[in-house]
Design a protein around this motif. Structure first.
Motif, PDB file in Angstrom:
ATOM      1  N   THR A   1       0.833  -1.209   0.000  1.00 42.61           N
ATOM      2  CA  THR A   1       0.000   0.000   0.000  1.00 42.61           C
ATOM      3  C   THR A   1       0.864   1.254   0.000  1.00 42.61           C
ATOM      4  O   THR A   1       0.624   2.196  -0.757  1.00 42.61           O
ATOM      5  CB  THR A   1      -0.920   0.007   1.233  1.00 42.61           C
ATOM      6  OG1 THR A   1      -1.778  -1.135   1.176  1.00 42.61           O
ATOM      7  CG2 THR A   1      -1.757   1.270   1.282  1.00 42.61           C
TER       8      THR A   1
ATOM      9  N   ASP B   1       3.889   1.515  -1.080  1.00 38.91           N
ATOM     10  CA  ASP B   1       4.548   1.607  -2.377  1.00 38.91           C
ATOM     11  C   ASP B   1       3.618   2.243  -3.409  1.00 38.91           C
ATOM     12  O   ASP B   1       4.063   3.071  -4.224  1.00 38.91           O
ATOM     13  CB  ASP B   1       4.990   0.217  -2.838  1.00 38.91           C
ATOM     14  CG  ASP B   1       5.829   0.272  -4.103  1.00 38.91           C
ATOM     15  OD1 ASP B   1       7.000   0.696  -4.014  1.00 38.91           O
ATOM     16  OD2 ASP B   1       5.303  -0.069  -5.169  1.00 38.91           O
ATOM     17  N   ARG B   2       2.325   1.863  -3.400  1.00 43.11           N
ATOM     18  CA  ARG B   2       1.371   2.445  -4.348  1.00 43.11           C
ATOM     19  C   ARG B   2       1.228   3.946  -4.102  1.00 43.11           C
ATOM     20  O   ARG B   2       1.152   4.737  -5.049  1.00 43.11           O
ATOM     21  CB  ARG B   2       0.003   1.758  -4.220  1.00 43.11           C
ATOM     22  CG  ARG B   2      -0.056   0.373  -4.841  1.00 43.11           C
ATOM     23  CD  ARG B   2      -1.486  -0.059  -5.125  1.00 43.11           C
ATOM     24  NE  ARG B   2      -2.300  -0.129  -3.916  1.00 43.11           N
ATOM     25  CZ  ARG B   2      -2.362  -1.192  -3.117  1.00 43.11           C
ATOM     26  NH1 ARG B   2      -1.648  -2.284  -3.397  1.00 43.11           N
ATOM     27  NH2 ARG B   2      -3.147  -1.179  -2.058  1.00 43.11           N
TER      28      ARG B   2
ATOM     29  N   ARG C   1       0.157   5.600  -7.627  1.00 40.75           N
ATOM     30  CA  ARG C   1      -0.682   4.676  -8.390  1.00 40.75           C
ATOM     31  C   ARG C   1      -2.139   4.791  -7.946  1.00 40.75           C
ATOM     32  O   ARG C   1      -2.430   5.166  -6.805  1.00 40.75           O
ATOM     33  CB  ARG C   1      -0.178   3.243  -8.199  1.00 40.75           C
ATOM     34  CG  ARG C   1       1.236   3.031  -8.732  1.00 40.75           C
ATOM     35  CD  ARG C   1       1.610   1.566  -8.770  1.00 40.75           C
ATOM     36  NE  ARG C   1       2.967   1.379  -9.266  1.00 40.75           N
ATOM     37  CZ  ARG C   1       3.998   1.030  -8.506  1.00 40.75           C
ATOM     38  NH1 ARG C   1       3.821   0.779  -7.218  1.00 40.75           N
ATOM     39  NH2 ARG C   1       5.201   0.895  -9.035  1.00 40.75           N
TER      40      ARG C   1
END
Length: 345
Positions: A20, A22-23, A28
């Motif tokens: 999460t 990282d997104r 993203r």
């Protein structure tokens, strides 16, 4: 995108999965706004904690150089000593260089003497003179940052100024004095007392005061209230009392005071000795004398700012100049109009 913290660190701080985080870091889709806010808060928390770790056990020596009456110097010392524990985990030690009166050459010598003493920064209240500005520049060039305090030296290389907007404060005093007199008092003159004409703050306050009197008079289509100046008193009681007494003898129309440079108890005594009423009296700073004079009704109002908050910010600005903290902002300190009914504890 690269980030100053590892994804795992942020995820642990936020209590979210690494996927999460990282997104969010890579922008993203498919992530809720409140989740993005949690990640941002986690990063801010990590920044604060890194600052705390960087400061832990670090020692700063700060030199306080001031030319001011003893009563004001005592207030500044008390404010700084009260704030030192709040600068933890850094350890801040202060060295005081206070003078009630001092020549420009002496002020320059004081600043020059700080070099080589392991100073991490200087908090300075001194006359706005080219020689003093040059001494400040020398300190900064030698790696010792300077913050001007209460009165600025803007042509110097100082890293910041901490204090009030003096022109606005003077205008506030002008508004209060003019309105306190009211209609029918157009002939009443106001005495403006200064300590020294080379302090920038005092000149700014007087300019704001006179401008407000002119603007108020123009709006009402009348002549501006007359101002009588007293300067070069150094804010010392004995000098102030003599100068005010002489002004009252020369000018029977003086019926109010705007005190820029201090010595207010002496001014009250001078009016009493002359058998003259002072119908409105506006001063600066809630020192011991002014608190008493407010309680006694001798002062109409005091323009007050928080010395503790100011000296705390000055120290943080010096620490920021040393790369120890970030995010310390500059800007004018708020001014409060204090009457006998709202004196802060």
């Amino acid at each position: 995108m690269a980030h100053r913290y590892k994804v795992r660190e942020i995820a642990q701080q936020a209590g979210l999965s690494e996927a999460t985080v990282d997104r969010v870091l890579h922008g993203r889709p498919g992530v809720r706004e409140d989740t993005r806010a949690e990640v941002q808060q986690a990063v801010e928390d990590l920044d604060k904690q890194r600052t705390q770790l960087r400061l832990n056990g670090r020692k700063f020596f700060v030199d306080i150089v001031m030319q001011a009456p003893e009563r004001f110097c005592a207030e500044v010392r008390a404010a700084l000593e009260a704030e030192l524990p709040t600068l933890a985990p850094a350890l801040v030690r202060a060295r005081f260089h206070f003078r009630e009166t001092e020549s420009v050459d002496d002020a320059v010598a004081t600043l020059a003497g700080i070099r080589g003493r392991g100073s991490h920064g200087v908090i300075l209240k001194a006359p706005d003179r080219p020689e003093v500005a040059a001494a400040v520049d020398d300190l900064v060039a030698g790696g010792i940052p300077v913050v001007t305090y209460v009165s600025d030296i803007p042509t110097s290389a100082r890293v910041a100024y901490v204090g009030i907007d003096d022109r606005a404060a003077g205008a506030t005093a002008g508004y209060l004095v003019d309105r306190w007199f009211g209609r029918g008092d157009e002939d009443a003159a106001v005495l403006v007392t200064l300590s020294h004409d080379s302090f920038r703050a005092e000149g700014e306050r007087e300019a704001g005061f006179r401008r407000a009197l002119r603007d108020l008079a123009a709006a009402e289509h009348r002549p501006p209230r007359r101002v009588v100046d007293i300067a070069q008193s150094s804010g010392l009681d004995e000098t102030v009392e003599d100068l005010v007494t002489q002004a009252l003898q020369r000018d029977p129309a003086v019926a109010g005071v705007y005190s820029i440079g201090g010595g207010n108890a002496a001014t009250v005594r001078a009016f009493a000795r002359s058998g003259r009423p002072c119908r409105v009296f506006v001063a600066h700073d809630l020192d011991t004398d002014n608190r008493r004079l407010l309680a006694e009704g001798a002062l109409s109002a005091v323009l007050h700012h928080d010395l503790r908050a100011d000296v705390h910010r000055a120290c943080r600005l010096l620490m920021q100049a040393a790369g120890a903290v970030t995010g310390v902002r500059t800007g004018s300190s708020p001014v409060h109009v204090v009457t006998p009914y709202n004196v802060p504890v």
